[in-house]
Design a protein around this motif. Structure first.
Motif, mmCIF file in Angstrom:
data_model
loop_
_atom_site.group_PDB
_atom_site.id
_atom_site.type_symbol
_atom_site.label_atom_id
_atom_site.label_comp_id
_atom_site.label_asym_id
_atom_site.label_seq_id
_atom_site.Cartn_x
_atom_site.Cartn_y
_atom_site.Cartn_z
ATOM 1 N N GLU A 33 60.719 -43.719 -47.844
ATOM 2 C CA GLU A 33 59.877 -43.954 -46.677
ATOM 3 C C GLU A 33 60.541 -44.943 -45.718
ATOM 4 O O GLU A 33 60.516 -44.763 -44.492
ATOM 5 C CB GLU A 33 58.512 -44.487 -47.121
ATOM 6 N N ILE A 34 61.151 -45.983 -46.292
ATOM 7 C CA ILE A 34 61.868 -46.965 -45.461
ATOM 8 C C ILE A 34 63.031 -46.288 -44.739
ATOM 9 O O ILE A 34 63.248 -46.491 -43.541
ATOM 10 C CB ILE A 34 62.377 -48.138 -46.325
ATOM 11 N N GLU A 35 63.777 -45.467 -45.485
ATOM 12 C CA GLU A 35 64.916 -44.761 -44.884
ATOM 13 C C GLU A 35 64.452 -43.801 -43.793
ATOM 14 O O GLU A 35 65.098 -43.662 -42.752
ATOM 15 C CB GLU A 35 65.681 -44.003 -45.967
ATOM 16 N N ARG A 36 63.316 -43.149 -44.039
ATOM 17 C CA ARG A 36 62.786 -42.213 -43.043
ATOM 18 C C ARG A 36 62.417 -42.945 -41.754
ATOM 19 O O ARG A 36 62.730 -42.495 -40.647
ATOM 20 C CB ARG A 36 61.551 -41.501 -43.605
ATOM 21 N N LYS A 37 61.764 -44.101 -41.905
ATOM 22 C CA LYS A 37 61.366 -44.877 -40.731
ATOM 23 C C LYS A 37 62.582 -45.417 -39.981
ATOM 24 O O LYS A 37 62.603 -45.432 -38.748
ATOM 25 C CB LYS A 37 60.447 -46.024 -41.145
ATOM 26 N N GLU A 38 63.591 -45.866 -40.740
ATOM 27 C CA GLU A 38 64.807 -46.377 -40.104
ATOM 28 C C GLU A 38 65.526 -45.259 -39.345
ATOM 29 O O GLU A 38 66.034 -45.469 -38.244
ATOM 30 C CB GLU A 38 65.746 -46.982 -41.159
ATOM 31 N N HIS A 39 65.554 -44.085 -39.954
ATOM 32 C CA HIS A 39 66.176 -42.933 -39.297
ATOM 33 C C HIS A 39 65.417 -42.573 -38.019
ATOM 34 O O HIS A 39 66.023 -42.256 -36.985
ATOM 35 C CB HIS A 39 66.199 -41.738 -40.253
ATOM 36 N N GLN A 40 64.097 -42.649 -38.103
ATOM 37 C CA GLN A 40 63.266 -42.344 -36.938
ATOM 38 C C GLN A 40 63.522 -43.349 -35.813
ATOM 39 O O GLN A 40 63.646 -42.977 -34.642
ATOM 40 C CB GLN A 40 61.790 -42.366 -37.341
ATOM 41 N N LYS A 41 63.621 -44.640 -36.178
ATOM 42 C CA LYS A 41 63.910 -45.676 -35.180
ATOM 43 C C LYS A 41 65.266 -45.440 -34.520
ATOM 44 O O LYS A 41 65.414 -45.563 -33.301
ATOM 45 C CB LYS A 41 63.898 -47.061 -35.837
ATOM 46 N N LEU A 42 66.262 -45.120 -35.348
ATOM 47 C CA LEU A 42 67.610 -44.888 -34.832
ATOM 48 C C LEU A 42 67.630 -43.683 -33.896
ATOM 49 O O LEU A 42 68.264 -43.717 -32.833
ATOM 50 C CB LEU A 42 68.581 -44.670 -35.993
ATOM 51 N N THR A 43 66.916 -42.632 -34.289
ATOM 52 C CA THR A 43 66.854 -41.429 -33.456
ATOM 53 C C THR A 43 66.217 -41.733 -32.105
ATOM 54 O O THR A 43 66.716 -41.309 -31.055
ATOM 55 C CB THR A 43 66.051 -40.323 -34.168
ATOM 56 N N LEU A 44 65.118 -42.490 -32.135
ATOM 57 C CA LEU A 44 64.439 -42.858 -30.889
ATOM 58 C C LEU A 44 65.336 -43.728 -30.011
ATOM 59 O O LEU A 44 65.358 -43.581 -28.786
ATOM 60 C CB LEU A 44 63.137 -43.598 -31.202
ATOM 61 N N LYS A 45 66.077 -44.633 -30.654
ATOM 62 C CA LYS A 45 66.984 -45.516 -29.912
ATOM 63 C C LYS A 45 68.088 -44.711 -29.230
ATOM 64 O O LYS A 45 68.433 -44.963 -28.066
ATOM 65 C CB LYS A 45 67.591 -46.542 -30.872
ATOM 66 N N ILE A 46 68.632 -43.739 -29.958
ATOM 67 C CA ILE A 46 69.692 -42.889 -29.401
ATOM 68 C C ILE A 46 69.156 -42.068 -28.232
ATOM 69 O O ILE A 46 69.800 -41.954 -27.183
ATOM 70 C CB ILE A 46 70.277 -41.968 -30.492
ATOM 71 N N GLU A 47 67.962 -41.511 -28.402
ATOM 72 C CA GLU A 47 67.360 -40.699 -27.346
ATOM 73 C C GLU A 47 67.062 -41.544 -26.107
ATOM 74 O O GLU A 47 67.258 -41.100 -24.973
ATOM 75 C CB GLU A 47 66.071 -40.043 -27.853
ATOM 76 N N LYS A 48 66.600 -42.774 -26.336
ATOM 77 C CA LYS A 48 66.315 -43.674 -25.218
ATOM 78 C C LYS A 48 67.594 -44.015 -24.464
ATOM 79 O O LYS A 48 67.616 -44.041 -23.230
ATOM 80 C CB LYS A 48 65.649 -44.952 -25.741
ATOM 81 N N LYS A 49 68.673 -44.267 -25.229
ATOM 82 C CA LYS A 49 69.963 -44.588 -24.606
ATOM 83 C C LYS A 49 70.470 -43.403 -23.780
ATOM 84 O O LYS A 49 70.977 -43.577 -22.660
ATOM 85 C CB LYS A 49 70.971 -44.936 -25.702
#
Length: 213
Positions: A33-49
């Motif tokens: 679950e932690i890994e899933r949330k971290e992956h989700q955060k990273l994905t959102l960060k990349i998309e925002k960039k």
């Protein structure tokens, strides 16, 4: 009853049984679950960039198109004075347009307003304000100290802050020691970053003035 619904219910039942009775399984699930949330955060960060990069690219292309078409030259210049100083095409177009008296008057008025509306520290402003900080100039602030020297000069010559070209040599020499920064406007900046951005704006304004006069 839907057979798929029954199978899903049975699957969930056994999942929670295992989850409750098997500590190792619980830990594995927490890690997942932690890994899933971290992956989700990273994905959102990349998309925002990616989105920000696209917006910046479109903005820069639109700005250069306007410059090429001689549109909004004054606004473009004073919206980003560092860009104006560094983008020679814009400077050359403004130089050509200043042959028109009306354009030149508008440009000079905007230059004066932009220079006058910078407020930093105790002395980097139209009139020194010695009540803002406990110590003036600001302790160990090179820009406020440089502005104090400029204020002393214009005071001794009875000049205005935005017209005191006679007092620019030492001020410009100080500003020239500070390279242009790539920083733009952010919600939160350190005191040093604010100082650098302000110094860059003064530097660009004086450079623009010198290039056009």
């Amino acid at each position: 009853m839907n057979p798929l619904g029954v199978l899903e219910a049975i699957g969930l039942f056994f999942y929670w049984i295992v989850y409750l009775v098997n500590p190792s399984f619980r830990e594995d699930e927490k890690i997942k679950e932690i890994e899933r949330k971290e992956h989700q955060k990273l994905t959102l960060k990349i998309e925002k960039k990616k989105s920000q990069d696209k917006e910046i690219k479109e903005f820069e292309e639109n700005r250069k198109n306007k410059i090429n078409n001689n549109e909004d030259l004054i606004k473009i210049c004073f919206d980003d004075t560092v860009f104006c100083d560094e983008y020679q095409i814009l400077i050359e177009k403004i130089k050509t347009e200043t042959k028109n008296i009306k354009f030149r008057m508008e440009f000079e008025e905007e230059w004066n307003n932009t220079f006058s509306n910078i407020n930093y520290g105790c002395y980097c402003r139209n009139k020194p304000n010695l009540t803002i900080y406990n110590t003036c100039p600001i302790y160990e602030d090179p820009l406020d100290n440089a502005c104090k020297l400029r204020q002393d000069c214009i005071s001794s010559k009875n000049l205005a802050w935005n017209e005191s070209l006679e007092c620019n040599s030492d001020f410009s020499a100080f500003l020239d020691t500070i390279p242009y920064s790539n920083m733009k406007k952010f919600d939160s900046l350190t005191n040093e970053e604010i100082m650098l951005m302000t110094a860059n704006k003064y530097k660009a304004l004086l450079n623009i003035y010198n290039k056009l006069n």
